[in-house]
Design an enzyme around this catalytic site. Structure first.
Site, short mmCIF file in Angstrom:
data_model
loop_
_atom_site.label_atom_id
_atom_site.label_comp_id
_atom_site.label_asym_id
_atom_site.label_seq_id
_atom_site.Cartn_x
_atom_site.Cartn_y
_atom_site.Cartn_z
N ARG A 1 -2.12 7.58 -6.20
CA ARG A 1 -2.44 7.48 -4.99
C ARG A 1 -3.93 7.32 -4.98
O ARG A 1 -4.60 7.97 -5.77
CB ARG A 1 -1.78 8.70 -3.98
CG ARG A 1 -0.35 8.41 -3.76
CD ARG A 1 -0.05 9.56 -3.16
NE ARG A 1 -0.42 9.70 -1.76
CZ ARG A 1 -0.41 10.61 -0.81
NH1 ARG A 1 0.30 11.74 -1.25
NH2 ARG A 1 -0.85 10.67 0.39
N CYS B 1 0.90 -1.20 -0.09
CA CYS B 1 0.01 -0.01 0.03
C CYS B 1 0.81 1.35 0.07
O CYS B 1 1.55 1.57 -0.95
CB CYS B 1 -0.88 -0.24 1.17
SG CYS B 1 -2.49 0.94 0.76
N GLU C 1 -1.17 -8.61 4.84
CA GLU C 1 -1.29 -8.97 6.16
C GLU C 1 -2.28 -9.07 7.02
O GLU C 1 -2.33 -9.35 8.20
CB GLU C 1 0.02 -7.80 6.68
CG GLU C 1 -0.69 -6.45 7.17
CD GLU C 1 -0.97 -5.54 5.91
OE1 GLU C 1 -0.59 -6.19 4.80
OE2 GLU C 1 -1.15 -4.61 6.11
N HIS D 1 -3.62 -5.33 1.06
CA HIS D 1 -2.92 -5.63 2.37
C HIS D 1 -2.80 -7.17 2.81
O HIS D 1 -3.80 -7.69 3.41
CB HIS D 1 -3.57 -5.04 3.35
CG HIS D 1 -3.59 -3.60 3.34
ND1 HIS D 1 -2.63 -2.84 4.38
CD2 HIS D 1 -4.19 -2.59 2.89
CE1 HIS D 1 -2.61 -1.50 4.25
NE2 HIS D 1 -3.79 -1.46 3.29
N1 GLN Z 1 -3.64 6.30 0.68
C1 GLN Z 1 -2.40 6.23 1.39
C2 GLN Z 1 -1.29 7.14 0.71
O1 GLN Z 1 -1.48 7.45 -0.28
C3 GLN Z 1 -2.08 4.88 1.41
C4 GLN Z 1 -2.95 3.85 2.04
C5 GLN Z 1 -2.47 2.58 2.92
O2 GLN Z 1 -1.37 2.38 2.88
N2 GLN Z 1 -3.43 1.99 3.45
O3 GLN Z 1 -0.39 7.12 1.29
#
Ligand code: GLN
Length: 206
Positions: free
Chosen positions: A116, A85, A183, A181
């Site tokens: 993002r 992420c 995890e 994710h």
């Molecule tokens: N939206 C977050 C970012 O741009 C990332 C989201 C996440 O790691 N769950 O940093």
């Protein structure tokens, strides 16, 4: 084997649990998992995990602490790094317009272009099964939380999973980037995949 998890922000404990589960499943007894909050630990690690969180904050703190340079050096030595992420955003060389406007500091290691919050407000968080051939036939239950996506990949980047028009998991030699994710589900296949790269790619230099 020493595995470091960047422990500045985000799903740190979940990654540690998933790594421990995968290492136990492999019968690996000789391992230490270290939480990385400051410089000096990454150089001792055989593998590094960058969890999700808020990439702007994470990137800034890693830079202030000097952990960013240590990760770049480790990567050049062939140390495997997995970013999930926000970790995927930080691994990228090419940020989106928001990243450029804010001058967000990226590690700039993977030949990927990121977007993002690619799935927008409507679908900020969702779960979906994904077909990931590198992990076998059984679909992987992917949890996306305000997730980024990869919009374009360079020629050294292998797409491991796609969703809609995006790449959502990718590998470039010893670097592994995952938009969701792994995890957060009980499925440790991605952590196994990562640990496999520690064995086979441990000496690969980018
Ligand atoms: N939206 C977050 C970012 O741009 C990332 C989201 C996440 O790691 N769950 O940093």
């Amino acid at each position: 084997m020493i595995i470091g998890v960047i422990a500045i922000q985000g799903n740190v404990e979940e990654h540690i649990e998933a790594l421990e589960r995968a290492l136990n499943e492999r019968g690996e007894r000789d391992f230490t998992i270290r939480r990385i909050k400051r410089a000096g630990i990454v150089p001792e690690c055989d593998a590094v995990v960058i969890p999700g969180g808020e990439s702007t904050t994470l990137g800034r703190l890693m830079k202030i602490e000097g952990v960013d340079e240590e990760i770049r050096d480790a990567t050049a030595r062939g140390v495997p790094v997995m970013g999930t992420c926000a970790g995927l955003i930080l691994l990228s060389k090419h940020g989106d317009r928001t990243a450029e406007r804010t001058g967000q500091s990226l590690l700039g290691l993977m030949d990927t272009w990121v977007l993002r919050n690619a799935f927008g407000r409507q679908q900020e968080s969702f779960e979906t099964p994904l077909q990931i051939p590198a992990l076998g036939n059984k679909p992987f239950h992917a949890v996306f939380i305000r997730a980024p996506a990869i919009t374009r990949t360079g020629k050294n980047v292998e797409t491991l999973a796609a969703f809609n028009e995006y790449t959502v998991a990718a590998r470039q030699k010893n670097l592994l980037a995952i938009a969701f994710h792994p995890e957060l589900t009980g499925d440790s296949r991605f952590h196994h995949y990562f640990l496999d790269t520690c064995r086979t790619e441990g000496s690969t230099v980018l």
